[in-house]
Write an enzyme that holds these catalytic residues in place. Structure first.
Site, PDB file in Angstrom:
ATOM      1  N   GLU A 152      33.269  55.462  26.429  1.00 41.91           N
ATOM      2  CA  GLU A 152      32.920  54.040  26.276  1.00 41.91           C
ATOM      3  C   GLU A 152      33.626  53.646  24.924  1.00 41.91           C
ATOM      4  O   GLU A 152      33.559  52.472  24.698  1.00 41.91           O
ATOM      5  CB  GLU A 152      31.524  54.043  25.899  1.00 41.91           C
ATOM      6  CG  GLU A 152      31.026  54.512  24.700  1.00 41.91           C
ATOM      7  CD  GLU A 152      30.706  55.994  24.713  1.00 41.91           C
ATOM      8  OE1 GLU A 152      30.137  56.539  23.524  1.00 41.91           O
ATOM      9  OE2 GLU A 152      31.257  56.750  25.446  1.00 41.91           O
TER      10      GLU A 152
ATOM     11  N   HIS B 142      34.354  60.313  23.741  1.00 39.58           N
ATOM     12  CA  HIS B 142      33.559  59.108  24.165  1.00 39.58           C
ATOM     13  C   HIS B 142      34.193  58.238  25.092  1.00 39.58           C
ATOM     14  O   HIS B 142      35.143  57.305  24.423  1.00 39.58           O
ATOM     15  CB  HIS B 142      32.955  58.343  22.973  1.00 39.58           C
ATOM     16  CG  HIS B 142      32.076  59.210  22.174  1.00 39.58           C
ATOM     17  ND1 HIS B 142      30.544  58.877  22.572  1.00 39.58           N
ATOM     18  CD2 HIS B 142      32.027  59.868  21.242  1.00 39.58           C
ATOM     19  CE1 HIS B 142      30.030  59.552  21.708  1.00 39.58           C
ATOM     20  NE2 HIS B 142      30.668  60.517  20.902  1.00 39.58           N
TER      21      HIS B 142
ATOM     22  N   CYS C 283      29.666  63.741  25.290  1.00 36.82           N
ATOM     23  CA  CYS C 283      29.521  64.309  24.030  1.00 36.82           C
ATOM     24  C   CYS C 283      28.491  65.212  23.945  1.00 36.82           C
ATOM     25  O   CYS C 283      28.570  66.381  24.600  1.00 36.82           O
ATOM     26  CB  CYS C 283      29.322  63.138  23.074  1.00 36.82           C
ATOM     27  SG  CYS C 283      29.807  63.814  21.368  1.00 36.82           S
TER      28      CYS C 283
END
Length: 212
Positions: free
Chosen positions: A194, A192, A82
């Site tokens: 994650e 993202h 990001c």
């Protein structure tokens, strides 16, 4: 040192969620706030949420700019997430006068308002991977023109100077670079990983496998 990853703390990242995801896929994660210590790791992740100017100034004040440039030049795996990806470029409309790392030539621009879509771009969207470009991050064969859904939250997008640095594209208002790289082991994702469930964990798993 196998699978050891430095997670860079410069006051701009959601460190806990990134660390959990990396550990889930087998990484030995250490949060690093010392630029001098960075060279001792086989791989590093530069996370980040927030303003380009704040992020750039924080990295510079902590001495990470030269350390990260040297790390990238060494050929070790480096992943920007990001804001961390945006900081890999040279500059951003969000913070005129604040330089980026310049690891990848190009700039960061804001999505235009009034184009029928809300800004920021937020939520799940498809990424279409350039054939062959992202094989190092998708050794399980999920790259090569295929696509997956990933989670995005951003108002600014990367615009590399060369299309060769674009690994994958996403459509929102217009096609933009969802993932970039330097042709070696430097990668960046606007989304993202994650927060992107199976597809994101697959990406992180393959990145961690480079950290040997």
């Amino acid at each position: 040192m196998k699978n050891k990853v430095a997670l860079i703390d410069y006051g701009m990242g959601n460190l806990n969620s990134v660390a959990r995801a990396l550990r889930h896929v087998g990484a030995e994660v250490e949060i690093v706030s010392s630029a001098a210590a960075l060279a001792g790791y086989p791989a590093a992740v530069l996370p980040g949420v927030g303003n380009f100017g704040d992020g750039g100034r924080n990295l510079e004040n902590l001495g990470f700019y030269p350390a990260l440039r040297d790390f990238a030049a060494s050929g070790k795996p480096l992943l920007g997430i990001c804001l961390g990806m945006q900081l890999m470029l040279e500059r951003s409309e969000e913070a005129p006068g604040v330089p980026g790392l310049g690891i990848i030539r190009g700039e960061v621009k804001r999505f235009p308002d009034g184009q029928g879509e809300k800004v920021p771009h937020m939520g799940w969207n498809e990424v279409f991977w350039k054939s062959g470009a992202a094989d190092k991050l998708f050794s399980d064969g999920s790259a090569g023109g295929k696509h997956d859904n990933y989670y995005f939250v951003h108002s600014y997008y990367a615009l590399p100077e060369s299309g060769k640095n674009i690994l994958g594209k996403c459509g929102y208002i217009f096609p933009f670079a969802a993932a970039i790289g330097d042709g070696g082991k430097v990668f960046g994702t606007q989304f993202h990983p994650e927060k992107s469930q199976t597809a994101g964990l697959s990406l992180l798993k393959n990145f961690v496998a480079m950290a040997e």
